[in-house]
Design a protein around this motif. Structure first.
Motif, PDB file in Angstrom:
ATOM      1  N   ALA A 204       0.950  -1.047   0.122  1.00  0.00           N
ATOM      2  CA  ALA A 204       0.005  -0.060   0.007  1.00  0.00           C
ATOM      3  C   ALA A 204       0.844   1.368   0.126  1.00  0.00           C
ATOM      4  O   ALA A 204       0.547   2.017  -0.756  1.00  0.00           O
ATOM      5  CB  ALA A 204      -1.077  -0.001   1.020  1.00  0.00           C
ATOM      6  N   ALA A 205       1.981   1.215   0.763  1.00  0.00           N
ATOM      7  CA  ALA A 205       2.838   2.386   0.773  1.00  0.00           C
ATOM      8  C   ALA A 205       3.420   2.568  -0.331  1.00  0.00           C
ATOM      9  O   ALA A 205       3.809   3.633  -1.078  1.00  0.00           O
ATOM     10  CB  ALA A 205       3.705   2.188   1.981  1.00  0.00           C
ATOM     11  N   THR A 206       3.830   1.415  -1.142  1.00  0.00           N
ATOM     12  CA  THR A 206       4.475   1.645  -2.390  1.00  0.00           C
ATOM     13  C   THR A 206       3.604   2.400  -3.584  1.00  0.00           C
ATOM     14  O   THR A 206       3.846   3.054  -4.215  1.00  0.00           O
ATOM     15  CB  THR A 206       4.820   0.052  -2.984  1.00  0.00           C
ATOM     16  N   ASN A 207       2.467   1.901  -3.471  1.00  0.00           N
ATOM     17  CA  ASN A 207       1.315   2.313  -4.437  1.00  0.00           C
ATOM     18  C   ASN A 207       1.065   3.958  -3.949  1.00  0.00           C
ATOM     19  O   ASN A 207       0.779   4.547  -4.974  1.00  0.00           O
ATOM     20  CB  ASN A 207       0.116   1.531  -4.389  1.00  0.00           C
ATOM     21  N   ALA A 208       1.310   4.238  -2.747  1.00  0.00           N
ATOM     22  CA  ALA A 208       1.081   5.571  -2.404  1.00  0.00           C
ATOM     23  C   ALA A 208       2.298   6.555  -2.692  1.00  0.00           C
ATOM     24  O   ALA A 208       2.390   7.629  -2.008  1.00  0.00           O
ATOM     25  CB  ALA A 208       0.590   5.799  -0.835  1.00  0.00           C
ATOM     26  N   ASP A 209       3.406   5.967  -3.305  1.00  0.00           N
ATOM     27  CA  ASP A 209       4.716   6.458  -3.337  1.00  0.00           C
ATOM     28  C   ASP A 209       5.174   7.162  -2.152  1.00  0.00           C
ATOM     29  O   ASP A 209       6.091   8.188  -1.976  1.00  0.00           O
ATOM     30  CB  ASP A 209       4.477   7.706  -4.454  1.00  0.00           C
ATOM     31  N   ASN A 210       4.964   6.367  -0.929  1.00  0.00           N
ATOM     32  CA  ASN A 210       5.494   6.739   0.512  1.00  0.00           C
ATOM     33  C   ASN A 210       6.801   5.910   0.638  1.00  0.00           C
ATOM     34  O   ASN A 210       6.661   4.985   1.192  1.00  0.00           O
ATOM     35  CB  ASN A 210       4.416   6.559   1.335  1.00  0.00           C
ATOM     36  N   ARG A 211       7.800   6.633   0.204  1.00  0.00           N
ATOM     37  CA  ARG A 211       9.047   5.838   0.191  1.00  0.00           C
ATOM     38  C   ARG A 211       9.613   5.196   1.674  1.00  0.00           C
ATOM     39  O   ARG A 211      10.097   4.283   1.825  1.00  0.00           O
ATOM     40  CB  ARG A 211      10.198   6.677  -0.487  1.00  0.00           C
ATOM     41  N   LYS A 212       9.337   6.226   2.452  1.00  0.00           N
ATOM     42  CA  LYS A 212       9.934   5.934   4.037  1.00  0.00           C
ATOM     43  C   LYS A 212       8.858   4.806   4.377  1.00  0.00           C
ATOM     44  O   LYS A 212       9.489   3.907   5.067  1.00  0.00           O
ATOM     45  CB  LYS A 212       9.800   7.081   4.858  1.00  0.00           C
ATOM     46  N   ALA A 213       7.790   4.673   4.501  1.00  0.00           N
ATOM     47  CA  ALA A 213       6.687   3.888   4.945  1.00  0.00           C
ATOM     48  C   ALA A 213       7.172   2.492   4.202  1.00  0.00           C
ATOM     49  O   ALA A 213       7.319   1.333   4.830  1.00  0.00           O
ATOM     50  CB  ALA A 213       5.542   4.339   4.956  1.00  0.00           C
ATOM     51  N   THR A 214       7.484   2.537   2.843  1.00  0.00           N
ATOM     52  CA  THR A 214       7.546   1.369   2.158  1.00  0.00           C
ATOM     53  C   THR A 214       8.785   0.528   2.744  1.00  0.00           C
ATOM     54  O   THR A 214       8.482  -0.635   2.923  1.00  0.00           O
ATOM     55  CB  THR A 214       7.814   1.579   0.583  1.00  0.00           C
ATOM     56  N   ILE A 215       9.883   1.289   2.941  1.00  0.00           N
ATOM     57  CA  ILE A 215      11.143   0.710   3.408  1.00  0.00           C
ATOM     58  C   ILE A 215      10.757   0.041   4.849  1.00  0.00           C
ATOM     59  O   ILE A 215      11.070  -0.921   5.190  1.00  0.00           O
ATOM     60  CB  ILE A 215      12.234   1.705   3.455  1.00  0.00           C
ATOM     61  N   ASN A 216      10.112   1.151   5.655  1.00  0.00           N
ATOM     62  CA  ASN A 216       9.936   0.523   6.833  1.00  0.00           C
ATOM     63  C   ASN A 216       9.022  -0.709   6.936  1.00  0.00           C
ATOM     64  O   ASN A 216       9.381  -1.638   7.483  1.00  0.00           O
ATOM     65  CB  ASN A 216       9.256   1.598   7.759  1.00  0.00           C
ATOM     66  N   TRP A 217       8.064  -0.768   6.175  1.00  0.00           N
ATOM     67  CA  TRP A 217       7.122  -1.994   6.141  1.00  0.00           C
ATOM     68  C   TRP A 217       7.725  -3.322   5.480  1.00  0.00           C
ATOM     69  O   TRP A 217       7.793  -4.553   6.138  1.00  0.00           O
ATOM     70  CB  TRP A 217       5.900  -1.635   5.484  1.00  0.00           C
ATOM     71  N   LEU A 218       8.566  -3.117   4.546  1.00  0.00           N
ATOM     72  CA  LEU A 218       9.412  -4.344   4.038  1.00  0.00           C
ATOM     73  C   LEU A 218      10.270  -4.764   5.338  1.00  0.00           C
ATOM     74  O   LEU A 218      10.593  -5.765   5.487  1.00  0.00           O
ATOM     75  CB  LEU A 218      10.263  -3.691   2.784  1.00  0.00           C
ATOM     76  N   LEU A 219      10.901  -3.978   5.798  1.00  0.00           N
ATOM     77  CA  LEU A 219      12.076  -4.156   6.795  1.00  0.00           C
ATOM     78  C   LEU A 219      11.141  -4.743   7.825  1.00  0.00           C
ATOM     79  O   LEU A 219      11.563  -6.044   8.635  1.00  0.00           O
ATOM     80  CB  LEU A 219      12.858  -2.913   7.420  1.00  0.00           C
ATOM     81  N   ALA A 220       9.903  -4.447   8.212  1.00  0.00           N
ATOM     82  CA  ALA A 220       9.151  -5.115   9.440  1.00  0.00           C
ATOM     83  C   ALA A 220       8.738  -6.253   8.938  1.00  0.00           C
ATOM     84  O   ALA A 220       8.701  -7.417   9.531  1.00  0.00           O
ATOM     85  CB  ALA A 220       8.070  -4.254   9.505  1.00  0.00           C
ATOM     86  N   THR A 221       8.453  -6.539   7.544  1.00  0.00           N
ATOM     87  CA  THR A 221       7.965  -7.944   7.074  1.00  0.00           C
ATOM     88  C   THR A 221       9.288  -8.980   7.132  1.00  0.00           C
ATOM     89  O   THR A 221       9.108  -9.916   7.770  1.00  0.00           O
ATOM     90  CB  THR A 221       7.603  -7.853   5.788  1.00  0.00           C
ATOM     91  N   ALA A 222      10.365  -8.674   6.711  1.00  0.00           N
ATOM     92  CA  ALA A 222      11.543  -9.284   6.917  1.00  0.00           C
ATOM     93  C   ALA A 222      11.813  -9.739   8.509  1.00  0.00           C
ATOM     94  O   ALA A 222      12.130 -10.710   8.846  1.00  0.00           O
ATOM     95  CB  ALA A 222      12.490  -8.505   6.453  1.00  0.00           C
ATOM     96  N   LEU A 223      11.717  -8.630   9.148  1.00  0.00           N
ATOM     97  CA  LEU A 223      11.857  -8.890  10.646  1.00  0.00           C
ATOM     98  C   LEU A 223      11.047  -9.961  11.249  1.00  0.00           C
ATOM     99  O   LEU A 223      11.480 -10.712  11.895  1.00  0.00           O
ATOM    100  CB  LEU A 223      11.848  -7.466  11.486  1.00  0.00           C
ATOM    101  N   LEU A 224       9.712  -9.831  10.956  1.00  0.00           N
ATOM    102  CA  LEU A 224       8.863 -10.800  11.462  1.00  0.00           C
ATOM    103  C   LEU A 224       9.085 -12.141  10.935  1.00  0.00           C
ATOM    104  O   LEU A 224       9.131 -13.003  11.687  1.00  0.00           O
ATOM    105  CB  LEU A 224       7.342 -10.337  11.189  1.00  0.00           C
ATOM    106  N   GLY A 225       9.444 -12.081   9.774  1.00  0.00           N
ATOM    107  CA  GLY A 225       9.800 -13.595   8.938  1.00  0.00           C
ATOM    108  C   GLY A 225      10.887 -14.112   9.900  1.00  0.00           C
ATOM    109  O   GLY A 225      11.099 -15.121  10.151  1.00  0.00           O
ATOM    110  N   SER A 226      12.102 -13.281  10.210  1.00  0.00           N
ATOM    111  CA  SER A 226      13.285 -13.512  10.973  1.00  0.00           C
ATOM    112  C   SER A 226      12.741 -14.207  12.155  1.00  0.00           C
ATOM    113  O   SER A 226      13.462 -15.232  12.696  1.00  0.00           O
ATOM    114  CB  SER A 226      14.123 -12.710  10.926  1.00  0.00           C
ATOM    115  N   ILE A 227      12.030 -13.550  12.815  1.00  0.00           N
ATOM    116  CA  ILE A 227      11.800 -13.978  14.189  1.00  0.00           C
ATOM    117  C   ILE A 227      11.051 -15.348  14.131  1.00  0.00           C
ATOM    118  O   ILE A 227      11.148 -16.425  14.726  1.00  0.00           O
ATOM    119  CB  ILE A 227      10.472 -13.149  14.984  1.00  0.00           C
ATOM    120  N   PHE A 228      10.207 -15.509  13.002  1.00  0.00           N
ATOM    121  CA  PHE A 228       9.430 -16.873  12.756  1.00  0.00           C
ATOM    122  C   PHE A 228      10.856 -17.908  12.696  1.00  0.00           C
ATOM    123  O   PHE A 228      10.633 -18.794  13.183  1.00  0.00           O
ATOM    124  CB  PHE A 228       8.713 -16.865  11.672  1.00  0.00           C
ATOM    125  N   ILE A 229      11.789 -17.656  11.746  1.00  0.00           N
ATOM    126  CA  ILE A 229      12.885 -18.519  11.495  1.00  0.00           C
ATOM    127  C   ILE A 229      13.601 -18.541  12.815  1.00  0.00           C
ATOM    128  O   ILE A 229      13.897 -19.824  12.874  1.00  0.00           O
ATOM    129  CB  ILE A 229      13.907 -17.830  10.415  1.00  0.00           C
TER     130      ILE A 229
END
Lengths: 592, 206
Positions: B80-105
């Motif tokens: 959603a952030a990407t589509n809204a061209d919100n660069r900062k939020a995009t990066i943060n949410w991508l990192l958040a997804t990766a972080l949550l995935g890493s916690i799972f791992i």
């Protein structure tokens, strides 16, 4: 090395697979020479096992499948009016992974630890205690590597066919060959993951101490059979549907009338594709799955003969009252229909599970599979080779030699495989390396071995005909007066295929166009005019596919030698993917 | 579609890469189906322990399952952030997804270690073999997804992720959600249903 042009990749596939055809053919030769006389000791039992295993594995995975893919590559974009496949670099990747995987498999000869458990490698013969050398590791890991190539290729063709048809080419106007390619690709994409899991479990069993298929530890060897045949039976259709498509192009061309009952042929293909998933246990009638399972699979297997029969009647209907021209491709196509009927009928005879109990693991089965895979698939492939050769090269193969070629292969094939029906019914089991003279199998085996020599000469004539064609005259862009779109452009086609993306006017598009032009008094004699290639935006060559393919293959190679090598392979593959995604797919431009 | 600005003509209007991803996921379904089938065929067939009830810890894995599901939420936000061209939020949410995935791992690594210490190994019994193979390949899928997410985050920092290239994020999202859905199936079958099996039991119909 860096090409991404679908036509060049097609030739790479074709040449590579043909070399493997010769290798697999020589392995068959060793088998036939060993069996030519009773109590023969040309080679021992061990070597014999290696020969039939590698013969079948090579012919299935390294000959018929890639030859099919070779035709997909050359014909599909041309037949649907596209300039290339949807993912040209992925296409190159598929080829290189296939090639390296096949080479990896044949490295087993170099270290003399050759796979020897048959092409379906039944557990638990394949487990470490019974197959202690690395042969089966070579087998399973090379197949895993080649599986990546097959799936990537199939994904590519699905997207290409669904998404890159020229305007006007609706699904029901697609040439039957395109349809069969689509169905084959879908089967591939769904069937390969199943064998992948089987192969992974086998590899784990052999190298990491699991007991998936070891009964002593509670494992079940039958699970391997299920996984193998859930893949294996769709695989059979993966091998036969493309040649069926080829034949469906050739018969109308040389009967000078449209394919009879086009929708029936298409929907029969779809039904075969779906029902192919519901018949796998007919390979396992004698395993002891019980009367219910055997009855169900008997019925489904007999049912699948219906759509196949529909196709055969449609082909015959196409010939009916046609103005038939007996060109070489037509002869091979007719040979396909005739021999496939024989193979199909013997197939129905072991669809009946009680009669299969008699035939299981005898030469009758060997006869059946060679009638459908040689008489069927290979005849279709030869037909296609002769048919599209003038399009690929702009030159014609010699028709007289072509006919000699056909008759040698036709006679040789029947001499080799027809006696096997009788041998099987007389009780000769498959996969035995020798037999006693008292059993009375010697004469029929002699005939089969003699037939092999005729076949072999037939293949040599084919090679000679190709080499000779280099000096033959150039032919027009449309030497057969064919209906397909691919014949409307120059031969060989320019890199960009179509200067102008055509508007498709119906099934048998090019016939319609030619007829209209004729009626208007301006018959078409020239292909679409060539244009300046730089005016058309084409994908640029890339070395990332071959780079990535090296990495993927090294991962597999490392599992066979040293795990560090797998790690290196992983890093290379990863670098390849990064380089790949950073590279623009084509030179930058702001228009198409 | 707003983000399909640079897309070339296709017969169906579907993007090539998106179609490719969907078909690939179809293929991957069969891959996991075969692994899951292996597990279910061998359910209760182990000759020696440990058996699921001895070691499967449903509460702990419920937490890691929750974490993984939340990562799907983060992934949706990233797109959603990407589509809204919100660069900062995009990066943060991508990192958040990766972080949550890493916690799972991370949970999975701890789980594997605990199981190993309690005697469950690849070679020990069929339960171990089919459990580690199935969850291991799932973990490998998640790991690949994390690498992909991090690569996207780096591209985002370089300013190469925006509403015009949102498809790059969308494809990763399709993959990520698919891997999550597979986990829901695995969690249900291996933990909630088969997680309480004690010893070699006769399975109805098996």
């Amino acid at each position: 090395m860096t090409t991404v042009d679908h036509k060049r990749i097609a030739i790479l596939y074709g040449v590579t697979a043909f070399i493997f055809l010769l290798i697999g053919g020589l392995e068959a030769g060793v088998i036939r020479m060993q069996l030519a006389s009773a109590d023969n000791d040309l080679i021992g039992a061990g070597r014999f096992n290696e020969m039939f295993t590698m013969h079948a594995t090579t012919m299935v995975f390294m000959v018929i499948m890639p030859l099919g893919v070779s035709f997909f590559n050359f014909v599909i974009p041309l037949a649907i009016g596209a300039r290339d496949v949807a993912f040209p670099r992925l296409n190159a990747l598929s080829f290189w992974i296939f090639l390296f995987g096949a080479v990896l498999m044949h490295m087993s000869f170099v270290v003399n630890q050759v796979p020897d458990a048959g092409w379906f490698s039944y557990a638990n013969l394949t487990e470490k205690p019974f197959s202690p050398n690395r042969g089966l590791d070579f087998w399973s890991i090379s197949l895993l590597v080649m599986g990546v190539a097959s799936v990537a290729g199939a994904l590519n063709f699905i997207v290409t066919i669904i998404n890159m048809r020229a305007p006007g080419m609706t699904f029901m106007r697609m040439p039957v060959f395109v349809w069969m390619t689509l169905i084959t690709s879908i089967l591939l994409v769904l069937a390969f993951p199943v064998i992948t899991v089987g192969l992974i479990e086998l590899t784990l069993d052999r190298n990491f101490g699991t007991h998936f298929f070891i009964p002593a530890e509670g494992g079940d060897p039958i699970l391997w059979q299920h996984l193998f045949w859930i893949f294996g039976h769709p695989e059979v259709y993966i091998l036969i549907l493309p040649p069926m498509g080829i034949v469906s192009e050739i018969l109308p061309t040389f009967s000078r009338k449209p394919l009879f009952g086009y929708p029936f042929v298409v929907f029969s293909g779809i039904v075969i594709g779906i029902m192919g998933w519901a018949v796998w246990s007919h390979h396992m009638f004698t395993v002891g799955l019980g009367p219910v399972a055997n009855s169900v699979f008997t019925i489904t297997t007999m049912l699948i003969a219906v759509p196949t029969g529909v196709k055969i009647f449609n082909w015959i209907g196409t010939l009916w009252k046609g103005a038939i021209e007996f060109t070489t491709p037509m002869l091979f196509a007719l040979g396909f229909v005739a021999l496939f009927i024989i193979g199909g009928l013997s197939g129905v005879s072991h669809a009946v599970s009680p009669s299969d109990f008699q035939q299981q693991d005898t030469y009758y089965i060997v006869a059946h599979i060679h009638y459908v895979l040689f008489g069927g698939s290979m005849f279709g492939i030869f037909a296609g080779a002769y048919y599209w050769f003038p399009k690929i090269t702009g030159r014609m193969m010699d028709e007289t030699i072509g006919k000699i070629n056909f008759w040698l292969i036709f006679i040789g094939m029947n001499l080799t495989f027809f006696p096997m029906h009788f041998l099987g019914l007389n009780g000769m089991p498959r996969r035995i390396y020798t037999y006693s003279a008292e059993l009375g199998w010697e004469n029929l085996n002699r005939i089969a071995s003699f037939g092999y020599i005729v076949l072999f000469v037939g293949i040599l004539v084919f090679i000679y005909n190709i080499l000779k064609a280099r000096n033959s005259r150039r032919v027009s862009h449309d030497p057969w007066d064919a209906p397909g779109l691919e014949w409307s452009i120059a031969s060989p086609p320019p890199a960009y295929n179509f200067a102008e993306i055509p508007q498709i006017q119906g099934r048998d598009h090019y016939w319609i166009v030619k007829e209209k032009a004729e009626a208007a008094g301006t018959p078409i004699t020239e292909p679409e005019a060539l244009v300046d290639p730089s005016s058309i935006h084409m994908p640029s060559p890339s070395y990332w596919p071959i780079f990535t393919a090296v990495g993927v293959t090294l991962i597999g190679g490392g599992l066979l030698s040293h795990y560090a090598l797998s790690f290196v392979g992983g890093v290379i593959a990863m670098m390849g993917v990064i380089g790949w995604s950073n590279e623009p797919a084509a030179a930058p431009s702001d228009h198409h | 579609m707003a983000h399909a600005v640079e897309q070339e003509y296709t017969t169906t209007g579907l993007n090539h890469r998106k179609l490719l991803m969907w078909v690939f996921l179809g293929s991957d379904c069969l891959f996991f189906a075969s692994l899951i089938a292996t597990y279910m065929v061998y359910r209760g067939q182990s000759l020696v322990g440990p058996y699921p009830n001895d070691i499967i810890d449903v509460p702990v894995t419920t937490i890691s399952t929750f974490v993984l599901l939340m990562s799907s939420f983060a992934m949706v936000q990233a797109l959603a952030a990407t589509n809204a061209d919100n660069r900062k939020a995009t990066i943060n949410w991508l990192l958040a997804t990766a972080l949550l995935g890493s916690i799972f791992i991370g949970f999975q690594i701890v789980e594997f270690n605990t199981f190993k210490n309690e005697g469950l190994t690849l070679g020990g019994n069929l339960f171990g073999a089919s459990f580690f193979t199935l969850t291991g390949f799932h973990g490998a899928h998640v790991t690949l997804g994390i690498i992909w997410l991090l690569a996207l985050a780096i591209l985002g920092m370089k300013g190469r992720i925006n509403s015009k290239t949102a498809l790059d994020v969308e494809l990763c999202g399709l993959y990520w959600h698919f891997v999550d859905i597979v986990w829901i199936v695995i969690f249900t079958l291996l933990y909630l249903i088969a997680g309480f099996d004690v010893g070699p039991v006769a399975i109805p119909g098996g």
